[in-house]
Scaffold this motif. Sequence first.
Motif, PDB file in Angstrom:
ATOM      1  N   VAL A   1      86.436 107.530  25.676  1.00  0.00           N
ATOM      2  CA  VAL A   1      86.747 108.121  24.371  1.00  0.00           C
ATOM      3  C   VAL A   1      87.192 107.052  23.392  1.00  0.00           C
ATOM      4  O   VAL A   1      87.543 105.926  23.769  1.00  0.00           O
ATOM      5  CB  VAL A   1      87.848 109.197  24.486  1.00  0.00           C
ATOM      6  N   GLY A   2      87.185 107.436  22.133  1.00  0.00           N
ATOM      7  CA  GLY A   2      87.699 106.589  21.071  1.00  0.00           C
ATOM      8  C   GLY A   2      88.829 107.293  20.344  1.00  0.00           C
ATOM      9  O   GLY A   2      88.823 108.522  20.204  1.00  0.00           O
ATOM     10  N   LEU A   3      89.800 106.519  19.883  1.00  0.00           N
ATOM     11  CA  LEU A   3      90.926 107.041  19.113  1.00  0.00           C
ATOM     12  C   LEU A   3      91.113 106.150  17.903  1.00  0.00           C
ATOM     13  O   LEU A   3      91.220 104.927  18.038  1.00  0.00           O
ATOM     14  CB  LEU A   3      92.199 107.054  19.965  1.00  0.00           C
ATOM     15  N   GLY A   4      91.138 106.749  16.722  1.00  0.00           N
ATOM     16  CA  GLY A   4      91.233 105.979  15.494  1.00  0.00           C
ATOM     17  C   GLY A   4      92.577 106.100  14.804  1.00  0.00           C
ATOM     18  O   GLY A   4      93.624 106.136  15.449  1.00  0.00           O
ATOM     19  N   TRP A   5      92.547 106.188  13.472  1.00  0.00           N
ATOM     20  CA  TRP A   5      93.775 106.153  12.670  1.00  0.00           C
ATOM     21  C   TRP A   5      94.695 107.324  12.966  1.00  0.00           C
ATOM     22  O   TRP A   5      95.925 107.184  12.942  1.00  0.00           O
ATOM     23  CB  TRP A   5      93.426 106.119  11.185  1.00  0.00           C
TER      24      TRP A   5
ATOM     25  N   THR B   1      98.260 107.056  14.253  1.00  0.00           N
ATOM     26  CA  THR B   1      98.355 106.476  15.593  1.00  0.00           C
ATOM     27  C   THR B   1      99.405 105.380  15.660  1.00  0.00           C
ATOM     28  O   THR B   1     100.035 105.180  16.707  1.00  0.00           O
ATOM     29  CB  THR B   1      96.979 105.933  16.025  1.00  0.00           C
ATOM     30  N   ILE B   2      99.622 104.659  14.548  1.00  0.00           N
ATOM     31  CA  ILE B   2     100.601 103.565  14.556  1.00  0.00           C
ATOM     32  C   ILE B   2     101.704 103.784  13.529  1.00  0.00           C
ATOM     33  O   ILE B   2     102.436 102.850  13.190  1.00  0.00           O
ATOM     34  CB  ILE B   2      99.925 102.199  14.336  1.00  0.00           C
ATOM     35  N   VAL B   3     101.865 105.005  13.044  1.00  0.00           N
ATOM     36  CA  VAL B   3     102.919 105.312  12.075  1.00  0.00           C
ATOM     37  C   VAL B   3     103.974 106.165  12.773  1.00  0.00           C
ATOM     38  O   VAL B   3     103.742 107.344  13.088  1.00  0.00           O
ATOM     39  CB  VAL B   3     102.362 106.056  10.842  1.00  0.00           C
TER      40      VAL B   3
END
Length: 333
Positions: free
Chosen positions: A83-87, A112-114
Amino acid sequence: MINAYAAFEAKGPLKPFQYDPGELNAFDIEIDVDHCGICHSDVSMLDNDWGRAKYPMVAGHEIIGRVSQVGSHVSHLAIGDVVGLGWHSGYCESCRMCMGGDHNLCSTAKGTIVGRHGGFADKVRAQAVSAVKIPAGVNPATAGPLLCGGITVYNPLVQFNISPQSKVAVIGVGGLGHMAVMFLKAWGCEVTAFSSNVSKTDELLGMGAHHVLNSKDPDALKKAAGSFDLILSTVNVKLDWNAYIGTLAPKGRLHFLGAVLEPLDIGVFGLMGQQRSISSSPVGSPRVIADMLKFAALHNIQPIVETYSFDQINEAVDKVRNGSPRFRVVLSR
């Protein structure tokens, strides 16, 4: 425990960091990270350019990996799926935007990074609906940048019903722009690349551009007056936007994908007389990301990447920070 690389202060080096993710939520999955792209947005967050960073911070939002755990209410993904995971790592799933399929416009979407830890790690967790299966024909080793930069340039083609007969120009053929040229060529558009470096002309034509215009030449912009149905701007610096608006065809659109921090200095008469418009958009919904990946597989679209191992992460981040990669950077195991 999840083993990661974290920044402990703005612009500081990334160091090994462990954290306990706790019990897996019913609607979440855990992903074993195989590859993770480094986007300029990662650097902006690590350096706290946007004032949203919390330290220690684990960046990384262009994640490709294998599902290693699934929550009790997850049925569309299984252990072992690539799978892919983005913003985005989660959505409310109940607002008007989510219910209409525009999850990327959910006002409470989770970055994802906030405020949470991302993919510069051996594992990452996310709401299952935010992860997208990687289809056959997409190379996992180079696919990470498609999940942020790729969907950012692809999404406007869907949102504005861009036809294969459209004339489309790209400002800034770098990390975002080179993927825009590839997608537009495959879409069937007549593609023009604006470049300040004419020595790149042959390379840009090889990517799929039909024309290359020198963006530093005022005469070239004047000759292109009234030409483009759509201009995609991928840069994050201030330019003479009125000059570019002058190259738009009637009803043409200047669309911002790069995060320009300065106010836009734009005269309304350049828009009004020819019914031109200005717009911008974020990434894309999981549905559009899935469609984009299928399109990329069909047309063999692969981002051009430089690959580093995870233990070279500081060297890789510095490469992105200094603006010198060709054209994206990916961490791989």
